[in-house]
Motif scaffolding. Structure first.
Motif, short mmCIF file in Angstrom:
data_model
loop_
_atom_site.label_atom_id
_atom_site.label_comp_id
_atom_site.label_asym_id
_atom_site.label_seq_id
_atom_site.Cartn_x
_atom_site.Cartn_y
_atom_site.Cartn_z
N TYR A 44 0.84 -1.20 0.00
CA TYR A 44 0.00 0.00 0.00
C TYR A 44 0.87 1.26 0.00
CZ TYR A 44 -3.79 3.21 1.06
OH TYR A 44 -4.69 4.24 1.01
N LEU A 45 1.92 1.23 0.81
CA LEU A 45 2.80 2.39 0.87
C LEU A 45 3.63 2.55 -0.40
CD1 LEU A 45 4.02 2.16 4.57
CD2 LEU A 45 2.36 3.75 3.61
N LEU A 46 4.23 1.45 -0.86
CA LEU A 46 5.11 1.54 -2.03
C LEU A 46 4.34 1.56 -3.34
CD1 LEU A 46 7.90 -0.98 -0.96
CD2 LEU A 46 8.02 1.51 -0.94
N GLY A 47 3.50 0.56 -3.54
CA GLY A 47 2.82 0.42 -4.82
C GLY A 47 1.68 1.39 -5.04
N ASP A 48 0.85 1.55 -4.01
CA ASP A 48 -0.36 2.35 -4.20
C ASP A 48 -0.14 3.84 -3.98
OD1 ASP A 48 -1.50 -0.11 -4.63
OD2 ASP A 48 -2.33 -0.27 -2.62
N MET A 49 0.62 4.19 -2.98
CA MET A 49 0.81 5.61 -2.66
C MET A 49 1.98 6.25 -3.42
SD MET A 49 -1.57 6.58 -0.63
CE MET A 49 -2.71 5.52 -1.49
N LEU A 50 2.98 5.49 -3.79
CA LEU A 50 4.13 6.06 -4.50
C LEU A 50 4.09 5.77 -6.00
CD1 LEU A 50 7.05 5.39 -2.00
CD2 LEU A 50 5.89 7.54 -2.47
N ARG A 53 0.68 6.71 -8.00
CA ARG A 53 0.48 8.16 -8.15
C ARG A 53 1.43 8.78 -9.17
NH1 ARG A 53 -1.33 11.15 -2.68
NH2 ARG A 53 -3.02 9.73 -2.17
N ARG A 54 2.60 8.17 -9.37
CA ARG A 54 3.58 8.74 -10.30
C ARG A 54 3.55 8.10 -11.68
NH1 ARG A 54 5.55 9.39 -5.30
NH2 ARG A 54 6.73 11.26 -4.82
N THR A 55 2.93 6.93 -11.81
CA THR A 55 2.88 6.24 -13.10
C THR A 55 1.44 5.86 -13.39
OG1 THR A 55 3.30 4.09 -12.06
CG2 THR A 55 5.23 5.35 -12.82
N VAL A 59 2.10 -0.19 -14.72
CA VAL A 59 3.40 -0.18 -14.04
C VAL A 59 3.24 -0.53 -12.57
CG1 VAL A 59 5.34 1.30 -13.39
CG2 VAL A 59 4.37 1.48 -15.67
N ALA A 60 2.20 -0.03 -11.94
CA ALA A 60 1.97 -0.32 -10.53
C ALA A 60 1.62 -1.79 -10.30
CB ALA A 60 0.86 0.57 -9.98
N VAL A 61 0.86 -2.39 -11.22
CA VAL A 61 0.53 -3.81 -11.09
C VAL A 61 1.77 -4.68 -11.26
CG1 VAL A 61 -0.73 -5.72 -12.19
CG2 VAL A 61 -1.90 -3.59 -11.71
N ILE A 62 2.62 -4.35 -12.22
CA ILE A 62 3.86 -5.10 -12.42
C ILE A 62 4.76 -4.97 -11.20
CG2 ILE A 62 5.98 -5.19 -13.79
CD1 ILE A 62 4.19 -4.41 -16.22
N ALA A 63 4.86 -3.78 -10.65
CA ALA A 63 5.67 -3.58 -9.45
C ALA A 63 5.09 -4.34 -8.26
CB ALA A 63 5.78 -2.09 -9.13
N ASP A 64 3.77 -4.33 -8.12
CA ASP A 64 3.13 -5.08 -7.04
C ASP A 64 3.31 -6.58 -7.21
OD1 ASP A 64 2.21 -3.02 -5.43
OD2 ASP A 64 0.35 -2.79 -6.55
N PHE A 65 3.28 -7.06 -8.43
CA PHE A 65 3.51 -8.49 -8.68
C PHE A 65 4.93 -8.88 -8.25
CE2 PHE A 65 5.33 -11.76 -11.45
CZ PHE A 65 4.48 -12.82 -11.16
N GLY A 124 -0.87 14.71 -12.23
CA GLY A 124 0.13 13.65 -12.31
C GLY A 124 0.90 13.67 -13.60
N ASN A 125 0.87 12.56 -14.33
CA ASN A 125 1.64 12.48 -15.56
C ASN A 125 0.86 12.99 -16.77
OD1 ASN A 125 -0.20 10.45 -15.75
ND2 ASN A 125 1.28 8.83 -16.18
N LEU A 126 -0.22 13.69 -16.57
CA LEU A 126 -0.99 14.25 -17.68
C LEU A 126 -0.44 15.58 -18.17
CD1 LEU A 126 -4.60 13.52 -16.43
CD2 LEU A 126 -3.23 12.18 -18.01
N ARG A 127 0.62 16.07 -17.58
CA ARG A 127 1.12 17.40 -17.92
C ARG A 127 1.71 17.47 -19.32
NH1 ARG A 127 4.76 15.64 -13.78
NH2 ARG A 127 6.70 14.99 -14.72
#
Length: 149
Positions: A44-50, A53-55, A59-65, A124-127
């Motif tokens: 939750y701290l690494l994958g969901d909150m960091l 939010r940045r990607t 990418v978050a699912v791959i990192a969580d896996f 976020g990354n929509l800029r």
């Protein structure tokens, strides 16, 4: 309040999922509970909150896996004397990744609505997105002398 609701939802779903998968390999409920608690807090701290939010969600699912596989494999090697640690860890991490995909959609929808209500939405990354319009193509005026003759 929103974070505690999200963590509670994630913990309950991950506990049911982990128990379903890991109990087939003979792991006790106490060990599954410990692994699930550590996995939920850290992911939750690494994958969901960091990372989320940045990607983006992929990418978050791959990192969580990857994180779920490493953490489940490491903790199960310490807590149990199982033979099939890699297969067990891959199965549990794959199930966790499927859940994380849906959970990330839930987080993005609920946290975006909260930020809009507070008036502090982050794009976020929509800029780097661009806008298209019809103004970029010139319209040929009709009726000028010399045209169409």
């Amino acid at each position: 309040m929103l974070h505690s609701k999200a963590i509670s939802l994630k913990f309950m779903a991950c506990l049911v999922l982990s128990y379903t998968i890991l109990s087939r390999y003979g792991m006790s409920f106490e060990n599954i509970f410990i692994i699930t608690a550590l996995l939920v807090i850290t992911s939750y701290l690494l994958g969901d909150m960091l990372i989320l939010r940045r990607t983006n969600n992929a990418v978050a699912v791959i990192a969580d896996f990857g994180w779920a596989f490493l953490l489940i494999w490491f903790l199960s090697s310490i807590l149990t004397l199982q033979d099939e640690l890699i297969r067990m860890s891959l199965a549990a991490a794959f199930g966790s990744a499927i859940f994380e995909y849906a959970f990330h959609l839930y987080l993005v929808r609920n946290f975006a609505e909260t930020r809009v209500e507070n008036g502090s939405i982050s794009h976020g990354n929509l800029r780097f997105n661009t806008e298209n319009s019809e103004d970029l193509t010139p319209i040929k005026p009709v009726g000028r002398s010399g045209e169409g003759q």
